[in-house]
Design a protein around this motif. Structure first.
Motif, PDB file in Angstrom:
ATOM      1  N   MET A   1       0.841  -1.189   0.000  1.00 29.44           N
ATOM      2  CA  MET A   1       0.000   0.000   0.000  1.00 29.44           C
ATOM      3  C   MET A   1       0.882   1.247   0.000  1.00 29.44           C
ATOM      4  O   MET A   1       1.868   1.324   0.723  1.00 29.44           O
ATOM      5  N   ASN A   2       0.519   2.252  -0.827  1.00 34.77           N
ATOM      6  CA  ASN A   2       1.309   3.466  -0.941  1.00 34.77           C
ATOM      7  C   ASN A   2       0.827   4.492   0.080  1.00 34.77           C
ATOM      8  O   ASN A   2      -0.276   5.003  -0.015  1.00 34.77           O
ATOM      9  N   ASN A   3       1.680   4.819   1.054  1.00 33.01           N
ATOM     10  CA  ASN A   3       1.321   5.778   2.101  1.00 33.01           C
ATOM     11  C   ASN A   3       1.952   7.139   1.874  1.00 33.01           C
ATOM     12  O   ASN A   3       2.048   7.945   2.790  1.00 33.01           O
ATOM     13  N   GLN A   4       2.409   7.384   0.637  1.00 33.75           N
ATOM     14  CA  GLN A   4       3.063   8.654   0.339  1.00 33.75           C
ATOM     15  C   GLN A   4       2.060   9.806   0.457  1.00 33.75           C
ATOM     16  O   GLN A   4       0.937   9.728  -0.032  1.00 33.75           O
ATOM     17  N   ARG A   5       2.498  10.879   1.114  1.00 34.72           N
ATOM     18  CA  ARG A   5       1.651  12.064   1.261  1.00 34.72           C
ATOM     19  C   ARG A   5       1.546  12.788  -0.072  1.00 34.72           C
ATOM     20  O   ARG A   5       2.526  12.930  -0.800  1.00 34.72           O
ATOM     21  N   LEU A   6       0.350  13.242  -0.390  1.00 36.88           N
ATOM     22  CA  LEU A   6       0.140  14.047  -1.588  1.00 36.88           C
ATOM     23  C   LEU A   6       0.448  15.506  -1.281  1.00 36.88           C
ATOM     24  O   LEU A   6       0.097  16.014  -0.213  1.00 36.88           O
ATOM     25  N   LYS A   7       1.055  16.171  -2.224  1.00 40.60           N
ATOM     26  CA  LYS A   7       1.288  17.614  -2.113  1.00 40.60           C
ATOM     27  C   LYS A   7       0.187  18.297  -2.922  1.00 40.60           C
ATOM     28  O   LYS A   7       0.114  18.169  -4.146  1.00 40.60           O
ATOM     29  N   ILE A   8      -0.699  19.011  -2.217  1.00 40.15           N
ATOM     30  CA  ILE A   8      -1.925  19.538  -2.828  1.00 40.15           C
ATOM     31  C   ILE A   8      -1.963  21.056  -2.705  1.00 40.15           C
ATOM     32  O   ILE A   8      -1.760  21.613  -1.627  1.00 40.15           O
ATOM     33  N   LEU A   9      -2.246  21.718  -3.827  1.00 40.70           N
ATOM     34  CA  LEU A   9      -2.389  23.172  -3.852  1.00 40.70           C
ATOM     35  C   LEU A   9      -3.850  23.533  -4.057  1.00 40.70           C
ATOM     36  O   LEU A   9      -4.513  23.014  -4.956  1.00 40.70           O
ATOM     37  N   LEU A  10      -4.361  24.443  -3.219  1.00 37.64           N
ATOM     38  CA  LEU A  10      -5.691  25.014  -3.401  1.00 37.64           C
ATOM     39  C   LEU A  10      -5.534  26.448  -3.878  1.00 37.64           C
ATOM     40  O   LEU A  10      -4.994  27.293  -3.147  1.00 37.64           O
ATOM     41  N   LEU A  11      -5.966  26.714  -5.091  1.00 39.04           N
ATOM     42  CA  LEU A  11      -5.977  28.092  -5.594  1.00 39.04           C
ATOM     43  C   LEU A  11      -7.283  28.743  -5.169  1.00 39.04           C
ATOM     44  O   LEU A  11      -8.358  28.212  -5.437  1.00 39.04           O
ATOM     45  N   GLY A  12      -7.200  29.904  -4.527  1.00 32.78           N
ATOM     46  CA  GLY A  12      -8.412  30.543  -4.035  1.00 32.78           C
ATOM     47  C   GLY A  12      -9.075  29.716  -2.957  1.00 32.78           C
ATOM     48  O   GLY A  12     -10.301  29.677  -2.858  1.00 32.78           O
ATOM     49  N   GLY A  13      -8.278  29.058  -2.132  1.00 28.13           N
ATOM     50  CA  GLY A  13      -8.809  28.100  -1.180  1.00 28.13           C
ATOM     51  C   GLY A  13      -9.137  28.655   0.188  1.00 28.13           C
ATOM     52  O   GLY A  13      -9.145  27.906   1.171  1.00 28.13           O
ATOM     53  N   THR A  14      -9.441  29.957   0.277  1.00 28.20           N
ATOM     54  CA  THR A  14      -9.790  30.550   1.568  1.00 28.20           C
ATOM     55  C   THR A  14     -11.276  30.907   1.645  1.00 28.20           C
ATOM     56  O   THR A  14     -11.706  31.613   2.541  1.00 28.20           O
ATOM     57  N   GLY A  15     -12.062  30.410   0.692  1.00 30.82           N
ATOM     58  CA  GLY A  15     -13.497  30.690   0.678  1.00 30.82           C
ATOM     59  C   GLY A  15     -14.297  29.648   1.420  1.00 30.82           C
ATOM     60  O   GLY A  15     -13.758  28.826   2.178  1.00 30.82           O
ATOM     61  N   ALA A  16     -15.606  29.634   1.176  1.00 27.53           N
ATOM     62  CA  ALA A  16     -16.537  28.803   1.949  1.00 27.53           C
ATOM     63  C   ALA A  16     -16.200  27.321   1.886  1.00 27.53           C
ATOM     64  O   ALA A  16     -16.303  26.610   2.886  1.00 27.53           O
ATOM     65  N   MET A  17     -15.819  26.829   0.718  1.00 28.68           N
ATOM     66  CA  MET A  17     -15.472  25.418   0.596  1.00 28.68           C
ATOM     67  C   MET A  17     -14.010  25.166   0.911  1.00 28.68           C
ATOM     68  O   MET A  17     -13.662  24.192   1.581  1.00 28.68           O
ATOM     69  N   GLY A  18     -13.147  26.034   0.418  1.00 27.44           N
ATOM     70  CA  GLY A  18     -11.711  25.808   0.537  1.00 27.44           C
ATOM     71  C   GLY A  18     -11.194  25.744   1.957  1.00 27.44           C
ATOM     72  O   GLY A  18     -10.331  24.910   2.273  1.00 27.44           O
ATOM     73  N   ILE A  19     -11.723  26.586   2.840  1.00 26.51           N
ATOM     74  CA  ILE A  19     -11.206  26.594   4.210  1.00 26.51           C
ATOM     75  C   ILE A  19     -11.497  25.273   4.920  1.00 26.51           C
ATOM     76  O   ILE A  19     -10.707  24.823   5.750  1.00 26.51           O
ATOM     77  N   HIS A  20     -12.603  24.641   4.573  1.00 28.29           N
ATOM     78  CA  HIS A  20     -12.927  23.351   5.183  1.00 28.29           C
ATOM     79  C   HIS A  20     -12.172  22.216   4.494  1.00 28.29           C
ATOM     80  O   HIS A  20     -11.681  21.300   5.155  1.00 28.29           O
ATOM     81  N   LEU A  21     -12.077  22.281   3.175  1.00 28.32           N
ATOM     82  CA  LEU A  21     -11.365  21.233   2.453  1.00 28.32           C
ATOM     83  C   LEU A  21      -9.899  21.187   2.853  1.00 28.32           C
ATOM     84  O   LEU A  21      -9.329  20.104   3.029  1.00 28.32           O
ATOM     85  N   SER A  22      -9.289  22.352   3.023  1.00 24.08           N
ATOM     86  CA  SER A  22      -7.872  22.374   3.402  1.00 24.08           C
ATOM     87  C   SER A  22      -7.658  21.695   4.757  1.00 24.08           C
ATOM     88  O   SER A  22      -6.687  20.950   4.946  1.00 24.08           O
ATOM     89  N   LYS A  23      -8.583  21.903   5.683  1.00 24.67           N
ATOM     90  CA  LYS A  23      -8.473  21.269   6.998  1.00 24.67           C
ATOM     91  C   LYS A  23      -8.684  19.760   6.902  1.00 24.67           C
ATOM     92  O   LYS A  23      -7.995  18.982   7.565  1.00 24.67           O
ATOM     93  N   ILE A  24      -9.652  19.348   6.092  1.00 26.16           N
ATOM     94  CA  ILE A  24      -9.910  17.915   5.919  1.00 26.16           C
ATOM     95  C   ILE A  24      -8.688  17.219   5.331  1.00 26.16           C
ATOM     96  O   ILE A  24      -8.251  16.166   5.815  1.00 26.16           O
ATOM     97  N   LEU A  25      -8.114  17.814   4.291  1.00 21.39           N
ATOM     98  CA  LEU A  25      -6.942  17.215   3.650  1.00 21.39           C
ATOM     99  C   LEU A  25      -5.756  17.178   4.607  1.00 21.39           C
ATOM    100  O   LEU A  25      -5.013  16.192   4.649  1.00 21.39           O
ATOM    101  N   ASN A  26      -5.598  18.239   5.372  1.00 19.52           N
ATOM    102  CA  ASN A  26      -4.512  18.274   6.355  1.00 19.52           C
ATOM    103  C   ASN A  26      -4.694  17.189   7.411  1.00 19.52           C
ATOM    104  O   ASN A  26      -3.744  16.493   7.789  1.00 19.52           O
ATOM    105  N   ASN A  27      -5.934  17.022   7.879  1.00 23.86           N
ATOM    106  CA  ASN A  27      -6.217  15.992   8.886  1.00 23.86           C
ATOM    107  C   ASN A  27      -6.004  14.582   8.344  1.00 23.86           C
ATOM    108  O   ASN A  27      -5.761  13.650   9.113  1.00 23.86           O
ATOM    109  N   GLN A  28      -6.097  14.435   7.030  1.00 22.23           N
ATOM    110  CA  GLN A  28      -5.843  13.140   6.402  1.00 22.23           C
ATOM    111  C   GLN A  28      -4.356  12.884   6.188  1.00 22.23           C
ATOM    112  O   GLN A  28      -3.980  11.820   5.697  1.00 22.23           O
ATOM    113  N   GLY A  29      -3.544  13.872   6.536  1.00 22.47           N
ATOM    114  CA  GLY A  29      -2.108  13.689   6.440  1.00 22.47           C
ATOM    115  C   GLY A  29      -1.476  14.161   5.150  1.00 22.47           C
ATOM    116  O   GLY A  29      -0.301  13.872   4.891  1.00 22.47           O
ATOM    117  N   GLU A  30      -2.223  14.898   4.320  1.00 21.91           N
ATOM    118  CA  GLU A  30      -1.645  15.402   3.078  1.00 21.91           C
ATOM    119  C   GLU A  30      -0.877  16.702   3.337  1.00 21.91           C
ATOM    120  O   GLU A  30      -1.101  17.385   4.341  1.00 21.91           O
TER     121      GLU A  30
END
Length: 203
Positions: free
Chosen positions: A1-30
């Motif tokens: 199983m590949n446990n490599q962390r993904l490096k993910i960029l959110l452009l304009g990610g401080t809005g209604a969806m982005g602020i929550h998605l960034s936290k979810i992805l961070n909590n998943q270890g990305e």
């Protein structure tokens, strides 16, 4: 199983969806990076300050960080998107484009992914000459289809709400709340005015 962390960029990610998605992805270890025009700090999230509409800024961070995934919440006009689509698709493993359910035409039946879009069926020539939001998003989807690349995904969310966003019709909270508090009228189009909305407020 590949446990490599993904490096993910959110452009304009401080809005209604982005602020929550960034936290979810961070909590998943990305490894999460978010562009922002003003200085921000967050635990486990890297904020890159700058204007993502500026091609030089975008090119620099894409070259510097080598992202696996780019999630794009930005709002572009069609010519701006056409100018940068090659850069976006060629610089990342997977590009995720946030379109909108507003691309769809009116329908008497439940909307599916294959329902007609306004751009494809609307006959008003004056409207079609504009780059209104629903049309621009559809045109940008078409640009992705014509790109010759297959490392992209289109997502069409419906109206989004959060603790920082509460729309009333097409009006953002800052505008309708200001007008309501100051006793001013709030004008809706007929189709919106005829809809019934139910709001629940917890205090």
């Amino acid at each position: 199983m590949n446990n490599q962390r993904l490096k993910i960029l959110l452009l304009g990610g401080t809005g209604a969806m982005g602020i929550h998605l960034s936290k979810i992805l961070n909590n998943q270890g990305e490894d999460v990076y978010v562009t922002t025009r003003r200085e921000r700090k967050g635990v486990g999230i890297t904020y890159i300050q700058g204007n993502a509409h500026e091609t030089a800024f975008l090119s620099d961070i894409l070259r510097k960080y080598h992202f696996d995934v780019l999630i794009d919440f930005m709002i572009y006009n069609t010519s701006e998107f056409a100018d940068r689509v090659d850069l976006l698709l060629s610089s990342v493993g997977q590009y995720i484009f946030l379109s909108s359910s507003r691309v769809y035409a009116d329908s008497e039946t439940p909307i599916t992914e294959n329902s007609p879009r306004l751009l494809d069926v609307y006959k008003d020539e004056e409207y079609l000459k504009t780059d209104e939001y629903a049309l621009s998003k559809a045109r940008q989807e078409d640009i992705l289809h014509r790109s010759g690349k297959n490392n992209w995904t289109v997502i069409r969310p419906y109206i989004t709400y959060s603790e920082i966003r509460l729309q009333l019709g097409v009006l953002e909270k800052e505008l309708w709340l200001y007008r309501a508090l100051n006793g001013r009228t709030i004008v809706f189009s007929k189709d919106i005015a005829e809809k019934k909305y139910y709001a629940y407020i917890w205090v």
